[in-house]
Design a protein around this motif. Structure first.
Motif, PDB file in Angstrom:
ATOM      1  N   GLU A  82       0.828  -1.202   0.000  1.00 27.21           N
ATOM      2  CA  GLU A  82       0.000   0.000   0.000  1.00 27.21           C
ATOM      3  C   GLU A  82       0.864   1.254   0.000  1.00 27.21           C
ATOM      4  OE1 GLU A  82      -2.469   1.938   3.474  1.00 27.21           O
ATOM      5  OE2 GLU A  82      -3.751   0.524   2.389  1.00 27.21           O
ATOM      6  N   LYS A  84       0.363   5.608   0.180  1.00 29.17           N
ATOM      7  CA  LYS A  84      -0.598   6.648   0.507  1.00 29.17           C
ATOM      8  C   LYS A  84      -0.214   7.946  -0.190  1.00 29.17           C
ATOM      9  CE  LYS A  84      -2.090   4.850   4.982  1.00 29.17           C
ATOM     10  NZ  LYS A  84      -2.277   5.137   6.418  1.00 29.17           N
ATOM     11  N   ARG A 112      -2.218  -1.199  -3.346  1.00 29.11           N
ATOM     12  CA  ARG A 112      -3.404  -0.415  -3.015  1.00 29.11           C
ATOM     13  C   ARG A 112      -2.979   1.047  -2.882  1.00 29.11           C
ATOM     14  NH1 ARG A 112      -4.509  -2.367   1.680  1.00 29.11           N
ATOM     15  NH2 ARG A 112      -6.042  -3.926   1.042  1.00 29.11           N
ATOM     16  N   ARG A 114      -4.041   4.621  -1.572  1.00 29.73           N
ATOM     17  CA  ARG A 114      -4.990   5.134  -0.580  1.00 29.73           C
ATOM     18  C   ARG A 114      -4.784   6.634  -0.374  1.00 29.73           C
ATOM     19  NH1 ARG A 114      -8.202   3.196   3.548  1.00 29.73           N
ATOM     20  NH2 ARG A 114      -8.318   4.415   5.453  1.00 29.73           N
ATOM     21  N   GLN A 116      -6.248   9.638   2.068  1.00 32.05           N
ATOM     22  CA  GLN A 116      -7.032   9.948   3.263  1.00 32.05           C
ATOM     23  C   GLN A 116      -7.322  11.447   3.281  1.00 32.05           C
ATOM     24  OE1 GLN A 116      -7.780   7.505   5.808  1.00 32.05           O
ATOM     25  NE2 GLN A 116      -9.224   9.040   6.566  1.00 32.05           N
ATOM     26  N   ASN A 157      -9.830   4.492  -2.083  1.00 30.18           N
ATOM     27  CA  ASN A 157      -8.947   3.355  -2.314  1.00 30.18           C
ATOM     28  C   ASN A 157      -9.022   2.921  -3.776  1.00 30.18           C
ATOM     29  OD1 ASN A 157      -8.055   2.879   0.443  1.00 30.18           O
ATOM     30  ND2 ASN A 157     -10.162   2.250   0.844  1.00 30.18           N
ATOM     31  N   MET A 159      -7.055  -0.252  -6.344  1.00 36.18           N
ATOM     32  CA  MET A 159      -6.124  -1.372  -6.399  1.00 36.18           C
ATOM     33  C   MET A 159      -5.510  -1.490  -7.789  1.00 36.18           C
ATOM     34  SD  MET A 159      -4.873  -3.796  -4.441  1.00 36.18           S
ATOM     35  CE  MET A 159      -6.100  -4.263  -3.205  1.00 36.18           C
TER      36      MET A 159
END
Length: 205
Positions: A82, A84, A112, A114, A116, A157, A159
């Motif tokens: 992942e 971010k 992934r 991500r 926020q 999110n 993928m």
């Protein structure tokens, strides 16, 4: 732990020969005697059903085959990494994150992405979607979108799955790879301590 012969605890078991022939339900003692009479072992292969299922096999060979199956299964597992990203991430940090994603994808892991939302950013979610979608565009030379960007609470999110090995082309890693030698070391990004997460393996379909 696999139980064999007298170590099998159930009073009765369903017995299957190594040839696949069904011998039916019998006592463990009877089944063990049957196995030993032909130079084989009684191996419990399904302990959670009632009665447990046992096979009459060569235990040494059985262990070897199970070990091979386990290794084969491990090879078909895909790790999920992942990264971010944020709304307003500067170009330098953004490129480092893409380089990190390229490294994971080049090695065969899924990634992934991500984003926020923080504070007032939540009121402008369309900007967040633009950032995440831009990641997919920038990594098009090494990945395809496996799951489209979608909102989950206060985060978006997406993928990515790696392209076939012979088609993977790295762009950002070539210029920023020296900054991400340690997969889980984000010292170059002190404001994003959990920039990389490593999930359990996921089996390929």
């Amino acid at each position: 732990m696999t139980r064999i012969n007298e170590k099998i605890r159930a009073p009765k078991v369903r017995v299957v020969m190594h040839t696949g022939e069904q011998l039916g339900v019998m006592s463990v003692r009877e089944a063990v005697e049957k196995a030993k009479s032909i130079g084989l072992d009684l191996v419990e292969v399904a302990a959670t059903v009632s009665p447990p299922v046992c096979r009459i096999v060569d235990y040494g060979k059985y262990k070897y085959e199970q070990s091979k199956l386990k290794k084969k299964k491990a090879k078909t597992m895909t790790r999920i990494k992942e990264i971010k990203v944020r709304v307003g991430t500067d170009t330098h940090d953004y490129n480092i994150k893409l380089a990190r994603a390229e490294k994971f994808l080049y090695e065969g892991s899924k990634v992934r992405v991500r984003l926020q939302f923080r504070g007032r950013e939540n009121a402008h979610r369309e900007i967040g979607f633009e950032v995440v979608k831009q990641v997919a565009v920038d990594l098009a030379g090494i990945a395809v979108v496996d799951q489209q960007a979608r909102l989950a609470g206060r985060a978006i999110n997406m993928m990515l799955s790696p392209l076939p090995k012979e088609q993977r082309q790295r762009k950002y890693f070539l210029s920023h790879g020296s900054l991400i030698e340690n997969d889980d070391d984000d010292s170059e990004l002190p404001d994003d301590e959990d920039d990389v997460q490593d999930d359990a393996p996921q089996a390929q379909e």
